[in-house]
Motif scaffolding. Sequence first.
Motif, mmCIF file in Angstrom:
data_model
loop_
_atom_site.group_PDB
_atom_site.id
_atom_site.type_symbol
_atom_site.label_atom_id
_atom_site.label_comp_id
_atom_site.label_asym_id
_atom_site.label_seq_id
_atom_site.Cartn_x
_atom_site.Cartn_y
_atom_site.Cartn_z
ATOM 1 N N ALA A 135 -9.487 101.242 88.012
ATOM 2 C CA ALA A 135 -10.017 102.529 87.544
ATOM 3 C C ALA A 135 -9.401 102.927 86.192
ATOM 4 O O ALA A 135 -10.003 103.675 85.425
ATOM 5 N N LYS A 136 -8.217 102.443 85.907
ATOM 6 C CA LYS A 136 -7.538 102.763 84.643
ATOM 7 C C LYS A 136 -7.412 101.474 83.837
ATOM 8 O O LYS A 136 -6.772 100.514 84.283
ATOM 9 N N THR A 137 -8.040 101.434 82.677
ATOM 10 C CA THR A 137 -8.082 100.195 81.891
ATOM 11 C C THR A 137 -7.518 100.358 80.481
ATOM 12 O O THR A 137 -7.576 99.420 79.693
ATOM 13 N N ILE A 138 -7.015 101.550 80.163
ATOM 14 C CA ILE A 138 -6.315 101.727 78.886
ATOM 15 C C ILE A 138 -5.040 102.530 79.123
ATOM 16 O O ILE A 138 -4.909 103.235 80.128
ATOM 17 N N THR A 139 -4.143 102.410 78.170
ATOM 18 C CA THR A 139 -3.004 103.318 78.121
ATOM 19 C C THR A 139 -2.786 103.695 76.664
ATOM 20 O O THR A 139 -3.057 102.900 75.762
ATOM 21 N N LEU A 140 -2.347 104.908 76.438
ATOM 22 C CA LEU A 140 -2.154 105.422 75.079
ATOM 23 C C LEU A 140 -0.661 105.593 74.857
ATOM 24 O O LEU A 140 0.005 106.305 75.614
ATOM 25 N N ARG A 141 -0.136 104.895 73.872
ATOM 26 C CA ARG A 141 1.310 104.846 73.657
ATOM 27 C C ARG A 141 1.667 105.214 72.227
ATOM 28 O O ARG A 141 0.821 105.206 71.340
ATOM 29 N N ASP A 142 2.943 105.465 72.005
ATOM 30 C CA ASP A 142 3.389 105.785 70.646
ATOM 31 C C ASP A 142 3.794 104.508 69.902
ATOM 32 O O ASP A 142 3.672 103.398 70.430
ATOM 33 N N ASP A 143 4.301 104.662 68.687
ATOM 34 C CA ASP A 143 4.623 103.514 67.835
ATOM 35 C C ASP A 143 5.604 102.535 68.492
ATOM 36 O O ASP A 143 5.584 101.343 68.194
ATOM 37 N N SER A 144 6.454 103.037 69.356
ATOM 38 C CA SER A 144 7.483 102.177 69.955
ATOM 39 C C SER A 144 6.869 101.098 70.847
ATOM 40 O O SER A 144 7.535 100.127 71.198
ATOM 41 N N GLU A 145 5.569 101.270 71.202
ATOM 42 C CA GLU A 145 4.911 100.278 72.068
ATOM 43 C C GLU A 145 3.656 99.703 71.402
ATOM 44 O O GLU A 145 2.722 99.286 72.081
ATOM 45 N N SER A 146 3.686 99.656 70.082
ATOM 46 C CA SER A 146 2.518 99.170 69.328
ATOM 47 C C SER A 146 2.564 97.662 69.099
ATOM 48 O O SER A 146 1.720 97.111 68.421
ATOM 49 N N HIS A 147 3.569 97.001 69.669
ATOM 50 C CA HIS A 147 3.792 95.575 69.389
ATOM 51 C C HIS A 147 2.968 94.650 70.258
ATOM 52 O O HIS A 147 2.956 93.447 70.034
ATOM 53 N N PHE A 148 2.265 95.183 71.253
ATOM 54 C CA PHE A 148 1.468 94.318 72.125
ATOM 55 C C PHE A 148 0.294 93.727 71.350
ATOM 56 O O PHE A 148 -0.225 94.362 70.411
ATOM 57 N N LYS A 149 -0.116 92.526 71.754
ATOM 58 C CA LYS A 149 -1.183 91.810 71.034
ATOM 59 C C LYS A 149 -2.292 91.408 71.998
ATOM 60 O O LYS A 149 -2.017 91.046 73.149
ATOM 61 N N ALA A 150 -3.517 91.402 71.520
ATOM 62 C CA ALA A 150 -4.648 90.921 72.320
ATOM 63 C C ALA A 150 -4.359 89.492 72.767
ATOM 64 O O ALA A 150 -3.860 88.682 71.983
ATOM 65 N N GLY A 151 -4.636 89.208 74.035
ATOM 66 C CA GLY A 151 -4.422 87.874 74.572
ATOM 67 C C GLY A 151 -3.054 87.689 75.205
ATOM 68 O O GLY A 151 -2.780 86.645 75.799
ATOM 69 N N GLN A 152 -2.221 88.698 75.082
ATOM 70 C CA GLN A 152 -0.857 88.617 75.637
ATOM 71 C C GLN A 152 -0.857 88.993 77.125
ATOM 72 O O GLN A 152 -1.459 89.984 77.526
ATOM 73 N N GLY A 153 -0.179 88.191 77.937
ATOM 74 C CA GLY A 153 0.034 88.536 79.341
ATOM 75 C C GLY A 153 1.274 89.399 79.456
ATOM 76 O O GLY A 153 2.294 89.100 78.824
ATOM 77 N N VAL A 154 1.185 90.462 80.225
ATOM 78 C CA VAL A 154 2.285 91.427 80.303
ATOM 79 C C VAL A 154 2.582 91.757 81.765
ATOM 80 O O VAL A 154 1.675 91.989 82.561
ATOM 81 N N SER A 155 3.850 91.770 82.070
ATOM 82 C CA SER A 155 4.310 92.134 83.399
ATOM 83 C C SER A 155 4.411 93.667 83.496
ATOM 84 O O SER A 155 4.908 94.310 82.575
ATOM 85 N N VAL A 156 3.938 94.232 84.599
ATOM 86 C CA VAL A 156 3.865 95.693 84.729
ATOM 87 C C VAL A 156 4.754 96.190 85.867
ATOM 88 O O VAL A 156 4.635 95.718 87.002
ATOM 89 N N SER A 157 5.619 97.136 85.549
ATOM 90 C CA SER A 157 6.518 97.716 86.555
ATOM 91 C C SER A 157 6.442 99.236 86.520
ATOM 92 O O SER A 157 5.950 99.815 85.550
ATOM 93 N N THR A 158 6.977 99.840 87.562
ATOM 94 C CA THR A 158 7.032 101.304 87.582
ATOM 95 C C THR A 158 8.156 101.785 86.665
ATOM 96 O O THR A 158 9.202 101.135 86.565
ATOM 97 N N TYR A 159 7.913 102.888 86.030
ATOM 98 C CA TYR A 159 8.930 103.486 85.161
ATOM 99 C C TYR A 159 10.126 103.971 85.982
ATOM 100 O O TYR A 159 11.282 103.800 85.596
ATOM 101 N N GLU A 160 9.825 104.532 87.164
ATOM 102 C CA GLU A 160 10.876 105.213 87.928
ATOM 103 C C GLU A 160 11.905 104.242 88.513
ATOM 104 O O GLU A 160 13.098 104.505 88.467
ATOM 105 N N THR A 161 11.420 103.116 89.105
ATOM 106 C CA THR A 161 12.362 102.226 89.798
ATOM 107 C C THR A 161 12.284 100.787 89.291
ATOM 108 O O THR A 161 12.905 99.899 89.873
ATOM 109 N N ASP A 162 11.494 100.571 88.252
ATOM 110 C CA ASP A 162 11.374 99.232 87.663
ATOM 111 C C ASP A 162 10.887 98.210 88.694
ATOM 112 O O ASP A 162 11.285 97.060 88.673
ATOM 113 N N ARG A 163 9.990 98.649 89.576
ATOM 114 C CA ARG A 163 9.414 97.740 90.576
ATOM 115 C C ARG A 163 8.176 97.066 89.981
ATOM 116 O O ARG A 163 7.242 97.745 89.575
ATOM 117 N N TRP A 164 8.154 95.716 89.944
ATOM 118 C CA TRP A 164 6.968 94.990 89.465
ATOM 119 C C TRP A 164 5.792 95.274 90.386
ATOM 120 O O TRP A 164 5.966 95.293 91.611
#
Length: 105
Positions: free
Chosen positions: A20-49
């Motif tokens: 249901a959520k397919t975008i995220t809006l971030r500031d400059d500190s997270e502008s380094h991601f690139k199309a085609g890159q695989g990214v591991s996703v965790s929770t902010y609160e407990t760093d759970r993948w």
Amino acid sequence: MTSNKITFFQRFEKDILSGAKTITLRDDSESHFKAGQGVSVSTYETDRWFCDVMIDSVERIKFDELNLIHAEQENMTLPELKTVITDIYGEIENLWMISFHLVRS
Ligand SMILES: CC(=O)Nc1ccn([C@@H]2O[C@H](CO)[C@@H](O)[C@H]2O)c(=O)n1
């Protein structure tokens, strides 16, 4: 050194896993991601993948340019989305729209 990892607030986990959520809006500190890159996703609160995503695109966007399409991609109303962003970043003009899709959970 850029990271192959991104965190989300736990309250968005369900929406990411359901697609249901397919975008995220971030500031400059997270502008380094690139199309085609695989990214591991965790929770902010407990760093759970909780999943891996593939980045589809990374585009600059101004806060004032946000519209109903962005809100839909966040599974929110536009006022909700603007409030969420302001709560996280304060008054911010320049954002990065990171589009992604789920690869593994
Ligand atoms: C440390 C840090 O900044 N974490 C963030 C930042 C943003 N977001 C989400 O991205 C969208 C627009 O900002 C909204 O759905 C936000 O909740 C998030 O989950 N976690």
